[in-house]
Design an enzyme around this catalytic site. Structure first.
Site, PDB file in Angstrom:
ATOM      1  N   GLY A   1      28.879  12.377 -47.133  1.00 10.98           N
ATOM      2  CA  GLY A   1      27.629  11.709 -47.003  1.00 10.98           C
ATOM      3  C   GLY A   1      26.821  12.925 -47.295  1.00 10.98           C
ATOM      4  O   GLY A   1      26.842  13.938 -46.605  1.00 10.98           O
TER       5      GLY A   1
ATOM      6  N   ALA B   1      27.536  18.579 -55.179  1.00 12.44           N
ATOM      7  CA  ALA B   1      27.052  20.097 -55.776  1.00 12.44           C
ATOM      8  C   ALA B   1      25.464  20.059 -55.260  1.00 12.44           C
ATOM      9  O   ALA B   1      25.011  20.996 -54.798  1.00 12.44           O
ATOM     10  CB  ALA B   1      27.260  20.071 -57.136  1.00 12.44           C
ATOM     11  N   GLY B   2      24.883  18.954 -55.225  1.00 12.21           N
ATOM     12  CA  GLY B   2      23.449  18.879 -55.247  1.00 12.21           C
ATOM     13  C   GLY B   2      23.283  19.141 -53.688  1.00 12.21           C
ATOM     14  O   GLY B   2      22.123  19.776 -53.251  1.00 12.21           O
ATOM     15  N   ASP B   3      23.909  18.799 -52.858  1.00 12.18           N
ATOM     16  CA  ASP B   3      23.924  18.859 -51.473  1.00 12.18           C
ATOM     17  C   ASP B   3      24.067  20.377 -51.241  1.00 12.18           C
ATOM     18  O   ASP B   3      23.263  21.026 -50.268  1.00 12.18           O
ATOM     19  CB  ASP B   3      24.730  17.892 -50.606  1.00 12.18           C
TER      20      ASP B   3
ATOM     21  N   GLY C   1      20.304  24.380 -65.049  1.00  6.12           N
ATOM     22  CA  GLY C   1      20.019  25.241 -64.014  1.00  6.12           C
ATOM     23  C   GLY C   1      18.988  24.376 -63.042  1.00  6.12           C
ATOM     24  O   GLY C   1      18.945  23.187 -62.683  1.00  6.12           O
TER      25      GLY C   1
ATOM     26  N   ILE D   1      17.705   9.306 -55.296  1.00  9.94           N
ATOM     27  CA  ILE D   1      17.828   7.698 -55.568  1.00  9.94           C
ATOM     28  C   ILE D   1      18.886   7.251 -56.032  1.00  9.94           C
ATOM     29  O   ILE D   1      19.594   7.693 -57.179  1.00  9.94           O
ATOM     30  CB  ILE D   1      16.543   7.313 -56.623  1.00  9.94           C
TER      31      ILE D   1
HETATM   32  O1  KDG Z   1      25.646  13.834 -52.476  1.00 15.18           O
HETATM   33  C1  KDG Z   1      26.967  13.534 -52.528  1.00 15.18           C
HETATM   34  C2  KDG Z   1      26.778  12.099 -51.934  1.00 15.18           C
HETATM   35  O2  KDG Z   1      26.607  11.306 -53.205  1.00 15.18           O
HETATM   36  C3  KDG Z   1      28.106  11.550 -51.594  1.00 15.18           C
HETATM   37  O3  KDG Z   1      28.787  12.125 -50.658  1.00 15.18           O
HETATM   38  C4  KDG Z   1      28.001  10.043 -51.269  1.00 15.18           C
HETATM   39  O4  KDG Z   1      26.383  10.029 -49.671  1.00 15.18           O
HETATM   40  C5  KDG Z   1      26.630   9.688 -50.661  1.00 15.18           C
HETATM   41  C6  KDG Z   1      25.972   8.712 -51.195  1.00 15.18           C
HETATM   42  O5  KDG Z   1      25.191   7.879 -50.758  1.00 15.18           O
HETATM   43  O6  KDG Z   1      26.047   8.579 -52.593  1.00 15.18           O
END
Ligand code: KDG
Length: 322
Positions: free
Chosen positions: A37, A260-262, A234, A172
């Protein structure tokens, strides 16, 4: 109020079912279980970099809820603000990897009516928010329900009032928001932040028809720094009207890009809060994002700053092919 927490956040943690094989899910037979999450991912990664973190959430009174709590506790996250809701299940989601686009992943949620979607302002404890240096919010939690939107607004205004830094990732998820205008109008209430993370798709939703630089500059009027994650292109940042750009790290194989973004955000925060420059923090952030795509699961690839530095060093040398 004493700051005895570094980062706290508010969001849903789910069970992630990640296929052992790539391709369409109708042909997948074996899945691996992960816990993930966006908000929890950032906190877990930050904890690995030595920060004290805590999550406000709700899980169901079920086996998956117990797994979520055990996993977060095991990763050193403060779980004192996790409530168990006996009336709703813990959310789950599936990932489809490398199909139909090689290298990309798609998520399929089974989270509607989940325990986390029942969060409300009563779950936000003023004293807890006030103990943190920074509150991390994303555009995902407010997309879960009306009561979650109210909880996010309460956390945001408490943080503002108590001088707690606000970190926002616009994140989003159109599968949740369904309607772009709804997403845009709610997220625009959260923009006054210290650090704002976003990406090209979200900028296109927030500022349709505008180019990336103009949108990022517009956002930067409300924040100390705006960071645009651009995946294989990048990242760029805007701070005090100055623009910073960073090339990505290219890895030899992609297993799963989710998370990856997290990891990018966590590495940026971990280094920027230690006083590193925007340029240096962006390098660590890009590296953390690149490392994360090499394994399945959102948080398993980041272990410590030392390992992240070894990864950065390794990419400076020519790859040994055999
Ligand atoms: O950033 C990764 C998340 O997208 C994934 O773990 C699931 O939290 C999530 C979501 O709401 O998409």
């Amino acid at each position: 109020m004493a700051n005895n927490m570094d980062f706290v956040s508010l969001g849903e943690v789910m069970i992630q079912l990640n296929p052992l094989t790539p391709g369409p899910l109708r042909y997948v037979r074996y899945y691996e279980v992960h816990v993930a999450g966006s908000e929890a991912n950032m906190l877990i990664d930050l904890a690995k970099f030595g920060y004290r973190t805590g999550l406000i959430t709700k899980v169901g009174n079920d086996e998956f809820g117990k797994l979520v709590i055990n996993f977060l506790r095991g990763e050193g996250i403060d779980i004192s603000q996790i409530r168990v809701d006996p009336t709703a299940p813990t959310g789950i989601y599936f990932i489809q990897r490398h199909f139909p686009v090689p290298g990309k992943s798609t998520t399929f949620y089974y989270r509607h009516g989940s325990a986390a979607s029942k969060m409300s302002p009563e779950d936000i404890d003023e004293e807890y928010v006030g103990r943190a240096k920074a509150l991390i919010l994303t555009g995902i939690t407010p997309a879960l329900s009306v009561s979650c939107r109210k909880a996010v607004l309460k956390a945001y205004s408490l943080a503002k009032r108590m001088g707690v830094d606000i970190i926002l990732d616009t994140n989003i998820r159109m599968k949740l928001w369904k309607d772009k205008e709804r997403a845009r109008s709610f997220i625009s209430k959260l923009l006054e932040s210290k650090i704002l993370f976003t990406n090209i798709e979200d900028l296109n939703i927030m500022f349709p028809g505008s180019d990336i630089i103009s949108s990022a500059k517009l956002l930067s009027k409300k924040c100390e720094i705006v960071i645009v994650k651009m995946g294989e292109k990048g990242a760029l940042a805007v701070k005090n009207e100055q623009i910073y750009r960073k090339e990505p790290f290219i890895v030899p194989m992609i297993e799963d890009v989710i998370g990856a973004g997290d990891a990018f955000n966590a590495a940026f925060l971990a280094t920027y809060y230690k006083g590193l420059s925007v340029d240096e923090a962006l390098t660590y952030a890009n590296a953390a994002g690149a490392l994360t795509v090499t394994v399945r699961g959102d948080v398993e690839a980041l272990t410590s700053m030392k390992d992240l530095e070894s990864f950065i060093e390794s990419l400076k040398k020519p790859m040994l092919l055999r």
